[in-house]
Write an enzyme that holds these catalytic residues in place. Structure first.
Site, PDB file in Angstrom:
ATOM      1  N   ALA A   1     -20.049  18.733  43.540  1.00  0.00           N
ATOM      2  CA  ALA A   1     -20.679  18.417  42.262  1.00  0.00           C
ATOM      3  C   ALA A   1     -19.698  17.733  41.309  1.00  0.00           C
ATOM      4  CB  ALA A   1     -21.247  19.688  41.638  1.00  0.00           C
ATOM      5  N   HIS A   2     -20.229  17.361  40.137  1.00  0.00           N
ATOM      6  CA  HIS A   2     -19.426  16.564  39.201  1.00  0.00           C
ATOM      7  C   HIS A   2     -18.230  17.336  38.640  1.00  0.00           C
ATOM      8  CE1 HIS A   2     -22.392  17.792  35.718  1.00  0.00           C
ATOM      9  NE2 HIS A   2     -21.884  18.823  36.342  1.00  0.00           N
ATOM     10  N   ASN A   3     -17.162  16.570  38.433  1.00  0.00           N
ATOM     11  CA  ASN A   3     -15.927  17.063  37.806  1.00  0.00           C
ATOM     12  C   ASN A   3     -15.165  18.085  38.633  1.00  0.00           C
ATOM     13  OD1 ASN A   3     -17.938  16.589  35.156  1.00  0.00           O
ATOM     14  ND2 ASN A   3     -15.901  15.666  35.040  1.00  0.00           N
TER      15      ASN A   3
END
Length: 351
Positions: free
Chosen positions: A243-245
């Site tokens: 997922a993001h980051n």
């Protein structure tokens, strides 16, 4: 096309016991090897198979060689880690017959304005390279891939057919991304106002280091504001979701179907078994090994192995819990019997 055993030892080291001029044409498992093959013994439990193999030569550890030497008539390469030696030898044999795609851009490819493609790179049929993208020396982009605007692909990196690599993302040298992988999709970012979801623009990138392998149909989301980072040497299997980051440390490996929620930091030299689940906004230390199907709900600050469906714990603790769970039915029957006995005794006292 074959190679001499002496040449293998010159390339990869090891102690040769046998004829240096003996030629082998490839590497094969113990049970399948023929008289022109070299095989390997990386598991001492398979010593009996090694003694029966038809292979012309074996790659063995010093400990196994003491056992094998008495009953095996072929040549042997003795090395501390036969499995690693096998991997290097297999790469070499593969290189002898591998078809190298020709340099150049296929006529059906679309190349956007200002894209920079090295003269030694291969751009296959129906590839799309958007404006400003950079593709390095000896990179191979197979049929149907999409390279987004201003994306950067390093030297010698190989995208198999139908990889999607979105705008502004970067990957270093010698990477491999397998078919169906999608790098740089929007992260799952929404704000909720009275039950209605409002999309948060995902403006970060995915930054991937050197020597990274990403399996088929794996997805890596771009960051919301900062970048999603995958450091050098990371190995991701098929069907993984990052997922993001997230930030994955160097030389960490994840087996198929691992899911990692957003803004999680994973240390270096970690391993994750298949279908492990990692919660978001947590930190995992270096040298952590997570068992298959294990849920990690909180940060792990100490290296070591963590396994189990419920709850996550050290192996010895989880095994004790598993024993208790298996005996719950018998314990229930005993409790019921005790309750009946107590009730009977209570009734007798009341009388």
């Amino acid at each position: 096309m074959g190679t001499r055993l002496g040449e293998l030892v010159e390339r990869f080291g090891g102690q040769l016991m046998g004829d240096a001029n003996l030629e082998v044409t490839g590497i094969a498992p113990l049970t399948d090897a023929g008289v022109s093959h070299i095989s390997f013994l990386s598991n001492s439990k398979l010593r009996a198979q090694a003694l029966q193999t038809a292979a012309a030569a074996l790659i063995v550890s010093p400990a196994d060689d003491e056992f094998i030497a008495a009953g095996y008539s072929g040549a042997r390469i003795v090395t501390p880690n036969p499995y690693v030696y096998f991997a290097k030898a297999a790469q070499y044999f593969y290189s002898l017959t591998a078809i190298v795609p020709p340099a150049g851009v296929h006529p059906t490819a679309f190349i956007g304005e200002g894209a920079q493609i090295a003269a030694t790179a291969h751009i296959g049929p129906k590839v799309v390279v958007e404006a400003g993208a950079v593709i390095g020396e000896h990179a191979v982009i197979d049929a149907g891939c999409y390279i987004g605007r201003e994306a950067v692909i390093g030297e010698g990196t190989h995208f198999f057919a139908n990889v999607t690599f979105h705008a502004y993302c970067q990957i270093g040298a010698r990477g491999i991304i397998h078919s169906g992988a999608v790098i740089g999709t929007d992260g799952f970012g929404f704000a909720n106002e009275k039950g209605v979801y409002i999309k948060i623009p995902q403006t970060g990138r995915v930054m991937i280091g050197d020597d990274v392998d990403i399996g088929a149909n794996t997805t890596v989301d771009r960051g919301a504001l900062a970048d999603t980072v995958i450091e050098d040497g990371v190995k991701l299997d098929n069907l993984i979701q990052i997922a993001h980051n997230c930030h994955i440390g160097a030389h960490t490996a994840m087996a198929g179907c691992v899911g990692m929620a957003g803004s999680t930091t994973v240390g270096k030299y970690c391993t994750f078994g298949g279908a492990a689940m990692i919660n978001g906004h947590i930190t995992i230390a270096d040298h952590v090994n997570v068992g298959p199907s294990t849920m990690i709900p909180r940060s792990l600050t100490e290296p070591g192995t963590y396994i189990g469906y419920y709850p996550m714990s050290r192996p010895a603790e989880w095994e004790k819990s598993a024993v208790i769970v298996r005996n719950l039915a018998a314990m229930r029957d005993k409790v019921r019997a005790l309750e009946k006995t107590i009730k009977t005794l209570t009734n007798q006292e009341e009388k």
